[in-house]
Design an enzyme around this catalytic site. Structure first.
Site, mmCIF file in Angstrom:
data_model
loop_
_atom_site.group_PDB
_atom_site.id
_atom_site.type_symbol
_atom_site.label_atom_id
_atom_site.label_comp_id
_atom_site.label_asym_id
_atom_site.label_seq_id
_atom_site.Cartn_x
_atom_site.Cartn_y
_atom_site.Cartn_z
ATOM 1 N N CYS A 269 6.744 9.916 -48.696
ATOM 2 C CA CYS A 269 7.872 9.925 -49.636
ATOM 3 C C CYS A 269 8.399 8.507 -49.874
ATOM 4 C CB CYS A 269 8.981 10.819 -49.097
ATOM 5 S SG CYS A 269 10.435 10.825 -50.148
ATOM 6 N N CYS B 21 12.211 8.284 -50.250
ATOM 7 C CA CYS B 21 12.951 8.405 -48.982
ATOM 8 C C CYS B 21 12.800 7.151 -48.129
ATOM 9 C CB CYS B 21 12.444 9.586 -48.155
ATOM 10 S SG CYS B 21 12.031 11.047 -49.067
ATOM 11 N N ASP B 22 11.576 6.646 -48.033
ATOM 12 C CA ASP B 22 11.282 5.607 -47.028
ATOM 13 C C ASP B 22 11.049 4.211 -47.608
ATOM 14 O OD1 ASP B 22 11.417 7.617 -45.153
ATOM 15 O OD2 ASP B 22 9.265 7.987 -45.148
#
Ligand code: NAP
Length: 303
Positions: A132, A135-136
């Site tokens: 992701c 997200c990261d």
């Protein structure tokens, strides 16, 4: 035990749309989501192909959908579904906190990330390997990363990461990409993005965290080691419907259902990426949510 008219399994675009339609029809609707609402689209930095909305982030789109469904009266609960049992005139949906009764069920379970299948992928997950970028990605500010995959997710990820990382390798096993041409062209204009076609990631290097990848040129067979801090795997999704296979027919893991979203079990409907279909898009997920909810309403009316 509270009995819901419609219980929706999965709070992605299809599930939340079903929630809106069911609740607006005056039914008692519960949407069960395991993690966070929004599904796959929550990770898209920019969505530009949803009719009527020229541009929106996946997170904003998901939040708006959640508000819309909640305001319409749909209830949400965050827990997993282990199984569904059919009783005489209703279904029992098993969750870790106990069974929930519903007269009709809409499965909108989407799909989960497919692993690349490279050695030590699990070991490095969360230690350099991610599924992701939204997200990261921020963990890799100013660093070197690689994205593997040739679909829209991989292209979106490469774009997201190009704004954060110093260097992005986009690695795809074919010459042609599946993802949208315009997104690929945009990625190719980024000075810090290098596209490696007909190439595969064959090994991961590092001790406690990822330090590099081995990339094989599939035409020449030659291999090179590229030092990277992060590897973002975006090689598609897999369905996760095995837990329902006692009750409904599956096909290659997807719920067998046509455009009417009806499954092999009356009273259970399937919407979005979890069902057998050829086009899996945000717009078609929303369409399925509406169709499944209307089919469920008709089922309840005739019962
Ligand atoms: P996808 O379209 O299924 O693409 C998966 C990609 O991964 C393919 O290019 C595939 O290669 C490659 N791949 C699969 N297994 C692999 C392996 N073991 N090793 C290396 N490469 C592998 O998946 P997605 O990109 O996640 O997209 C899923 C759906 O969501 C699609 O319908 C997509 O259009 C949609 N989506 C839309 C948007 C948007 O509209 N902005 C954003 C994200 C996703 P091959 O091409 O060789 O098969």
């Amino acid at each position: 035990m509270t009995e819901y008219d419609i219980l929706v399994v999965g709070g992605g675009t299809a599930g939340m749309t079903a929630g809106i339609y069911g609740a607006r029809a005056g039914k008692k609707v519960l949407v069960l989501e395991e993690l966070i609402c929004g599904g796959q689209i929550v990770n898209a930095a920019e969505v530009e192909n949803y009719p009527g909305i020229p541009s929106v982030s996946g997170a904003d789109f998901s939040a708006a959908l959640f508000d819309q469904a909640s305001n319409a009266g749909a209830e949400f609960d965050f827990q997993s579904v282990d199984a569904i049992r059919k009783e005489a005139d209703h279904f029992l949906v098993d969750t870790p906190s106990g069974p929930i009764a519903a007269r009709a069920v809409i499965l909108a379970t989407g799909a989960k990330n497919r692993p690349l299948g490279v050695d030590r992928e699990d070991t490095f997950t969360g230690r350099g390997v991610s599924y992701c970028a939204t997200c990261d990605g921020a963990f890799y500010r100013g660093k070197t990363v690689a994205v593997v995959g040739g679909g829209n997710t991989a292209l979106d990820d490469a774009l997201v990461l190009s704004e954060l990382a110093a260097k992005v390798y986009l690695i795809h096993r074919r010459d042609e990409f599946r993802g949208e041409k315009s997104t690929l062209e945009l990625a190719e204009t980024k000075e810090n993005v290098t596209v490696l076609r007909s190439s595969a990631v064959t090994a991961l290097q590092g001790e406690k965290k990822l330090a590099g990848i081995t990339v094989k040129d599939l035409k020449t067979g030659s291999e090179q080691e590229i030092p990277v801090d992060g590897l973002f795997i975006a090689v598609g999704q897999m369905p996760q419907n095995d837990r329902f296979s006692d009750l409904i027919e599956l096909e290659n893991g997807y719920i067998r259902a046509g455009e009417d979203c009806r499954t092999s079990c009356p009273g259970i409907f399937a919407a979005g990426d979890c069902r057998t279909k050829t086009v899996r898009q945000l717009a078609t997920a929303a369409g399925d949510g509406a169709v499944a909810a209307l089919a469920a309403l008709e089922y309840l009316q005739k019962k």
